[in-house]
Design an enzyme around this catalytic site. Structure first.
Site, PDB file in Angstrom:
ATOM      1  N   HIS A 305      -2.460   1.442   0.288  1.00  0.00           N
ATOM      2  CA  HIS A 305      -2.247   0.492  -0.804  1.00  0.00           C
ATOM      3  C   HIS A 305      -3.088  -0.746  -0.568  1.00  0.00           C
ATOM      4  CE1 HIS A 305      -0.198  -2.053  -3.736  1.00  0.00           C
ATOM      5  NE2 HIS A 305       0.242  -0.926  -4.260  1.00  0.00           N
ATOM      6  N   ASP A 362       3.740   6.446  -5.184  1.00  0.00           N
ATOM      7  CA  ASP A 362       3.407   7.734  -5.804  1.00  0.00           C
ATOM      8  C   ASP A 362       3.661   8.934  -4.895  1.00  0.00           C
ATOM      9  OD1 ASP A 362       2.473   6.826  -8.344  1.00  0.00           O
ATOM     10  OD2 ASP A 362       0.714   6.010  -7.337  1.00  0.00           O
TER      11      ASP A 362
HETATM   12  N1  CMC Z   1      -6.434   8.494   2.813  1.00  0.00           N
HETATM   13  C1  CMC Z   1      -7.365   8.327   3.773  1.00  0.00           C
HETATM   14  N2  CMC Z   1      -7.955   7.160   4.057  1.00  0.00           N
HETATM   15  C2  CMC Z   1      -7.594   6.096   3.327  1.00  0.00           C
HETATM   16  C3  CMC Z   1      -6.631   6.194   2.320  1.00  0.00           C
HETATM   17  C4  CMC Z   1      -6.039   7.445   2.063  1.00  0.00           C
HETATM   18  N3  CMC Z   1      -5.124   7.597   1.115  1.00  0.00           N
HETATM   19  N4  CMC Z   1      -6.476   4.983   1.741  1.00  0.00           N
HETATM   20  C5  CMC Z   1      -7.304   4.155   2.369  1.00  0.00           C
HETATM   21  N5  CMC Z   1      -7.993   4.813   3.343  1.00  0.00           N
HETATM   22  C6  CMC Z   1      -8.955   4.263   4.295  1.00  0.00           C
HETATM   23  C7  CMC Z   1     -10.293   3.962   3.638  1.00  0.00           C
HETATM   24  O1  CMC Z   1     -11.143   5.083   3.695  1.00  0.00           O
HETATM   25  C8  CMC Z   1     -10.780   2.798   4.447  1.00  0.00           C
HETATM   26  O2  CMC Z   1     -11.263   3.310   5.676  1.00  0.00           O
HETATM   27  P1  CMC Z   1     -12.496   2.566   6.434  1.00  0.00           P
HETATM   28  O3  CMC Z   1     -11.969   1.206   6.782  1.00  0.00           O
HETATM   29  O4  CMC Z   1     -12.789   3.420   7.610  1.00  0.00           O
HETATM   30  O5  CMC Z   1     -13.634   2.517   5.451  1.00  0.00           O
HETATM   31  C9  CMC Z   1      -9.508   2.025   4.771  1.00  0.00           C
HETATM   32  O6  CMC Z   1      -8.449   2.991   4.725  1.00  0.00           O
HETATM   33  C10 CMC Z   1      -9.195   0.918   3.791  1.00  0.00           C
HETATM   34  O7  CMC Z   1      -9.187   1.491   2.497  1.00  0.00           O
HETATM   35  P2  CMC Z   1      -9.729   0.776   1.203  1.00  0.00           P
HETATM   36  O8  CMC Z   1     -10.454   1.781   0.368  1.00  0.00           O
HETATM   37  O9  CMC Z   1     -10.471  -0.458   1.551  1.00  0.00           O
HETATM   38  O10 CMC Z   1      -8.385   0.390   0.506  1.00  0.00           O
HETATM   39  P3  CMC Z   1      -8.226  -0.102  -0.960  1.00  0.00           P
HETATM   40  O11 CMC Z   1      -7.297  -1.244  -0.902  1.00  0.00           O
HETATM   41  O12 CMC Z   1      -9.563  -0.368  -1.586  1.00  0.00           O
HETATM   42  O13 CMC Z   1      -7.597   1.142  -1.722  1.00  0.00           O
HETATM   43  C11 CMC Z   1      -6.034   2.697  -2.540  1.00  0.00           C
HETATM   44  C12 CMC Z   1      -6.250   1.283  -1.996  1.00  0.00           C
HETATM   45  C13 CMC Z   1      -4.590   2.799  -3.011  1.00  0.00           C
HETATM   46  C14 CMC Z   1      -6.944   2.911  -3.761  1.00  0.00           C
HETATM   47  C15 CMC Z   1      -6.338   3.728  -1.435  1.00  0.00           C
HETATM   48  O14 CMC Z   1      -5.439   3.551  -0.361  1.00  0.00           O
HETATM   49  C16 CMC Z   1      -6.279   5.166  -1.948  1.00  0.00           C
HETATM   50  O15 CMC Z   1      -7.274   5.673  -2.462  1.00  0.00           O
HETATM   51  N6  CMC Z   1      -5.079   5.858  -1.843  1.00  0.00           N
HETATM   52  C17 CMC Z   1      -4.905   7.179  -2.399  1.00  0.00           C
HETATM   53  C18 CMC Z   1      -4.604   7.078  -3.900  1.00  0.00           C
HETATM   54  C19 CMC Z   1      -3.204   6.552  -4.156  1.00  0.00           C
HETATM   55  O16 CMC Z   1      -2.237   6.973  -3.552  1.00  0.00           O
HETATM   56  N7  CMC Z   1      -3.101   5.604  -5.126  1.00  0.00           N
HETATM   57  C20 CMC Z   1      -1.818   5.017  -5.527  1.00  0.00           C
HETATM   58  C21 CMC Z   1      -1.728   3.587  -5.134  1.00  0.00           C
HETATM   59  S1  CMC Z   1      -0.054   2.889  -5.222  1.00  0.00           S
HETATM   60  C22 CMC Z   1       0.439   2.908  -6.853  1.00  0.00           C
HETATM   61  C23 CMC Z   1      -0.538   2.431  -7.857  1.00  0.00           C
HETATM   62  O17 CMC Z   1      -1.101   1.342  -7.746  1.00  0.00           O
HETATM   63  O18 CMC Z   1      -0.751   3.162  -8.813  1.00  0.00           O
END
Ligand code: CMC
Length: 434
Positions: A305, A362
């Site tokens: 998140h 989710d």
């Molecule tokens: N699986 C594997 N690695 C992950 C995941 C995941 N679900 N989420 C984040 N990471 C890693 C990412 O690759 C990055 O790694 P590194 O530092 O080595 O590059 C690190 O964690 C930080 O991630 P980020 O992309 O900077 O995080 P963000 O804040 O931009 O993204 C997110 C948040 C929710 C989009 C992401 O965690 C994700 O894609 N999760 C899966 C989709 C999901 O479950 N979405 C629902 C979110 S909650 C309800 C809503 O808002 O709808």
């Protein structure tokens, strides 16, 4: 309020600091470009406060979520969705009189205009319900032009009731259409959630009873989704509203933003991931490996998140709720076992620990929807029903006359420097290949 000094090109500039109720600190850089010639660059807006807001407080490090100051755990225990909707939109819990007036408005606005109902026929039977929902909500502005830009409190209340009531009817009708079943009309004596389930799952020739435990579970899910400050869809609603676009159009845009698999579409994607593991295509460990592989764009769905660097408080409640619902319904789902295994492995894996990745809202919601018979493509629709009061509250806040300002970010241009137009017969093969 003290100032922060920034040193740019050997010159010092002072910018005011804004401090929120919970001591959150922001640097007000609204005069940055005018005074320094610089802008900030923050793709994804992870460090950017787009507004001051008095609706919802989150603390991602501590795993805190409060609507208008009230902890989500207390609302989950004592409140219901319609009360929470009032709280978010008006800032206080409703009195008996307010509650009754709003409930009456919901009842009186549950039906769709016959003209609007015909829109369903224009969609293929397998159309995604989020596409229908976004289009139908936008179309509502044509049927309620006077309330599309509500000004007085009474107009906002009526517009909110129209949206909150009709989104439930649109949801049920789109489900019925996908199954080739007749539309079922709401009963005034039923509660909001009872009517949602009744309109979706009952058939004219069969008795239908809404189980109280199921009703409570759906109510709880809607409460948990009702707002989450400046998330992608809410920011979209506020951005669209900032141009002067009407309430229905702004919410329609929010629904489109919610549909994406990194946002509300994640609940559907999470269940599809669990289904794939169950089908034997790949096991839990292979999925974890794939999620950690930086050469692979796959992410563990329902995990991680932007704000929560701790267990998402909503996921904690939903995990418990899923167990209760399964028990009451005497329902067994292998996907729950897989989800629990996945969580256990991920939470003990250094990759997830270092990045502070926990299950989000989710991860468990889809399992509860499955248990009560909601199909996968409707998961984000239920999310939208839940998020609607939050969107309305943010639209109301963002369009307040004292704050209204068009949202228009800047950019750092990285394209070609100035160049001249090249006539067709002078263009080289290399250029035309591009
Ligand atoms: N699986 C594997 N690695 C992950 C995941 C995941 N679900 N989420 C984040 N990471 C890693 C990412 O690759 C990055 O790694 P590194 O530092 O080595 O590059 C690190 O964690 C930080 O991630 P980020 O992309 O900077 O995080 P963000 O804040 O931009 O993204 C997110 C948040 C929710 C989009 C992401 O965690 C994700 O894609 N999760 C899966 C989709 C999901 O479950 N979405 C629902 C979110 S909650 C309800 C809503 O808002 O709808």
């Amino acid at each position: 309020m003290k100032d922060i000094t920034l040193k740019i090109d050997n010159k010092e500039f002072k910018f005011p600091v804004v401090i929120g109720t919970e001591n959150e600190k922001g640097i007000d850089i609204s005069k940055l470009r005018a005074e320094t010639g610089y802008i900030t660059l923050d793709p994804g807006y992870a460090n950017t406060g787009s507004c001051e807001s008095s609706i919802t407080y989150t603390n991602g490090e501590k795993g805190i979520l409060r609507y208008r100051g009230i902890p989500i755990e207390e609302l989950a225990q004592h409140s219901d969705f319609i009360e929470v909707a009032n709280l978010l939109i008006w800032g206080t819990l409703p009195t008996k009189v307010m509650r009754k007036r709003f409930t009456d408005l919901l009842t009186n606005n549950a039906l769709l205009h016959e003209g609007l109902k015909h829109h369903f026929e224009g969609f293929p039977f397998d159309a995604h319900p989020m596409a229908m929902l976004s289009a139908m909500v936008n179309a509502l502005s044509c049927y309620h032009p006077v309330l599309a830009l509500p000004h007085s409190s009474r107009e906002i209340e009526k517009a909110a009731a129209i949206l909150i009531s009709k989104i439930r009817t649109i949801t049920a009708f789109s489900y019925k259409m996908s199954r080739g079943e007749p539309f079922i009309y709401p009963k005034p004596e039923f509660s909001y959630v009872e009517n949602l389930l009744y309109m979706m799952f009952s058939l004219p020739h069969e008795p239908y009873e809404v189980r109280p435990e199921v009703k409570r579970a759906v109510d709880l899910i809607l409460i948990l989704h009702a707002d989450h400050e400046q998330n992608c869809s809410t920011s979209t609603v506020r951005m669209v509203a900032s141009s002067g676009a009407n309430l229905f159009a702004s919410i329609s845009a929010g629904i489109a933003a919610l549909w994406g698999h990194l946002h509300g579409g994640a609940s559907q994607a999470a269940i599809e991931m669990l289904e794939e593991i169950h089908s034997g295509k790949m096991d839990v460990k292979q999925y974890i490996k794939m999620a950690k592989d930086k050469k692979n764009s796959f992410r563990l769905m329902g995990f991680g998140h932007r704000v929560y660097k701790n267990y998402d408080p909503r996921a904690r409640i939903l995990k418990k709720l899923s167990r209760n619902v399964f028990k009451v319904l005497k329902y067994k789902d292998h996907l729950l076992d897989i989800a629990l295994e996945l969580e256990e492995i991920a939470l003990n894996d250094p990759y997830f620990i270092e990045r502070k990745l926990y299950p989000n809202v989710d991860f468990y919601s889809g399992l509860i929807y499955r248990a009560i018979g909601v199909p996968k493509n409707m998961f984000p629709v239920f999310f939208a029903i839940g998020r609607l009061p939050g969107w309305i509250a943010h639209w109301k806040e963002a369009t307040d006359i004292n704050r209204l300002q068009i949202a228009r970010p800047r950019q750092i241009y990285t394209g070609p420097a100035k160049q001249s137009y090249v006539p067709m017969d002078k263009r080289s093969a290399a250029i035309s290949k591009n």
